[in-house]
Design a protein around this motif. Structure first.
Motif, PDB file in Angstrom:
ATOM      1  N   ALA A   1       1.049  -1.070   0.069  1.00  0.00           N
ATOM      2  CA  ALA A   1      -0.093  -0.226  -0.029  1.00  0.00           C
ATOM      3  C   ALA A   1       0.741   1.275   0.090  1.00  0.00           C
ATOM      4  O   ALA A   1       0.601   2.212  -0.821  1.00  0.00           O
ATOM      5  CB  ALA A   1      -1.017   0.106   1.118  1.00  0.00           C
ATOM      6  N   ASP A   2       1.904   1.203   1.017  1.00  0.00           N
ATOM      7  CA  ASP A   2       2.702   2.469   0.688  1.00  0.00           C
ATOM      8  C   ASP A   2       3.594   2.524  -0.473  1.00  0.00           C
ATOM      9  O   ASP A   2       4.181   3.588  -0.711  1.00  0.00           O
ATOM     10  CB  ASP A   2       3.652   2.283   2.173  1.00  0.00           C
ATOM     11  CG  ASP A   2       3.208   2.853   3.198  1.00  0.00           C
ATOM     12  OD1 ASP A   2       1.788   3.161   3.233  1.00  0.00           O
ATOM     13  OD2 ASP A   2       3.858   3.275   4.159  1.00  0.00           O
TER      14      ASP A   2
ATOM     15  N   LEU B   1       2.401   1.916  -3.394  1.00  0.00           N
ATOM     16  CA  LEU B   1       1.715   2.167  -4.388  1.00  0.00           C
ATOM     17  C   LEU B   1       1.271   3.645  -4.093  1.00  0.00           C
ATOM     18  O   LEU B   1       0.964   4.732  -5.040  1.00  0.00           O
ATOM     19  CB  LEU B   1       0.205   1.535  -4.104  1.00  0.00           C
ATOM     20  CG  LEU B   1       0.123   0.125  -4.763  1.00  0.00           C
ATOM     21  CD1 LEU B   1      -1.158  -0.739  -4.398  1.00  0.00           C
ATOM     22  CD2 LEU B   1       0.222   0.227  -6.161  1.00  0.00           C
ATOM     23  N   ASN B   2       1.247   4.213  -2.765  1.00  0.00           N
ATOM     24  CA  ASN B   2       1.197   5.692  -2.557  1.00  0.00           C
ATOM     25  C   ASN B   2       2.312   6.583  -2.618  1.00  0.00           C
ATOM     26  O   ASN B   2       2.310   7.548  -2.270  1.00  0.00           O
ATOM     27  CB  ASN B   2       0.367   5.975  -1.521  1.00  0.00           C
ATOM     28  CG  ASN B   2       0.875   5.688  -0.154  1.00  0.00           C
ATOM     29  OD1 ASN B   2       2.140   5.770  -0.019  1.00  0.00           O
ATOM     30  ND2 ASN B   2      -0.012   5.302   0.698  1.00  0.00           N
TER      31      ASN B   2
ATOM     32  N   THR C   1       5.127   6.427  -0.794  1.00  0.00           N
ATOM     33  CA  THR C   1       5.979   6.648   0.449  1.00  0.00           C
ATOM     34  C   THR C   1       7.221   6.113   0.684  1.00  0.00           C
ATOM     35  O   THR C   1       8.197   6.218   1.101  1.00  0.00           O
ATOM     36  CB  THR C   1       5.006   6.272   1.722  1.00  0.00           C
ATOM     37  OG1 THR C   1       3.776   6.585   1.525  1.00  0.00           O
ATOM     38  CG2 THR C   1       5.459   6.843   2.968  1.00  0.00           C
TER      39      THR C   1
END
Ligand code: GLN
Length: 249
Positions: A170-171, A173-174, A176
């Motif tokens: 998830a990180d 993909l965003n 970070t």
């Protein structure tokens, strides 16, 4: 109270324990307590309210061979070897790599699956080979061999440790973090569910997954090794392998 007892109390208190399966039997010796971290598809993951996956099928077959009933506890990956050593669980089956460090505290069965660490990056990433990871922000699962590898070998890396591989993805993909290092099969699973991520070829060494058992429980280690050979010989191992993995020609 001895230090070891305090440590095991603290450990059990801090575990988020989910007990799956029927634990109604009063005879403890017929129950094989397995610990896992059900966030590692396709080896162990949650489907509806159940913990399923290759390791669960394998452990069920082993329990059957041993005439025992499997009970599964879901816990943090980095607490598993401690839980085995303290007798909170009998075995850890969690896509766990047999490493020298872990062999200090637990025994391992024969290997049951060969794996590798993989690097996942966004499709448009400048990271093309392992050396490009230098000075990058890398997501790993806390206490795993991916964590160990990144911490030891990637120069200047800023390592971000997640409880679950899915959170690292998830990180990624965003934006970070720049890359995720995780085992091959979960990597393929996570990337298949996204259309903007890719897996890079890498020179990391192969790892062997094995079942962790308490050091003093040599009898159980032998029984599990016998069960593993039986399951490999009678074709039942191949059946579950085919259920979860594509055959390599
Ligand atoms: N194979 C890796 C290890 O043993 C990762 C296992 C996992 O995250 N379940 O450290």
């Amino acid at each position: 109270m001895r230090l070891k007892n305090i440590a095991s109390l603290l450990l059990s208190a801090s575990l988020a324990i989910t007990i799956v399966g029927c634990g109604a039997s009063s005879d403890d010796s017929t129950i094989l307590k397995m610990g896992t971290n059900a966030a590692f598809p396709p080896f162990e993951y949650i489907e509806g309210t159940e913990i399923v996956g290759f390791d669960v099928d394998l452990a069920n077959l082993i329990a059957e061979e041993l005439g025992m009933e499997l009970e599964i506890m879901d816990m943090e990956f980095n607490t598993l070897t401690g839980a085995v050593a303290n007798g909170i669980i009998d075995i850890a089956v969690a896509g766990m790599t047999n490493t020298p460090e872990r062999r200090d505290s637990v025994n391992f069965s024969e290997g049951y699956f060969t794996s590798k660490q993989m690097i996942i990056v966004p499709d448009d990433s400048d990271i093309k080979v392992t050396d490009d990871l230098t000075d990058q922000t890398i997501g790993v699962q806390l206490g795993t061999t991916g964590d160990q590898f990144a911490s030891m070998y990637i120069e200047g890396a800023d390592i971000v440790r997640f409880d679950k591989g899915a959170l690292a993805i998830a990180d990624l993909l965003n934006g970070t973090i720049d890359a995720v290092i995780i085992d091959a099969e979960p990597a393929k699973n996570f990337v298949a569910a996204q259309d903007s991520l890719q897996i890079l070829e890498n020179p990391f060494v192969e790892e062997e997954y094995a079942i962790a058992i308490a050091k003093e429980n040599t009898e159980l280690t032998e029984q599990i090794n016998d069960a593993l050979s039986t399951l490999k010989e009678n074709g039942k191992y191949d059946e579950i392998f085919d259920k979860y993995f594509e055959k390599v020609e």
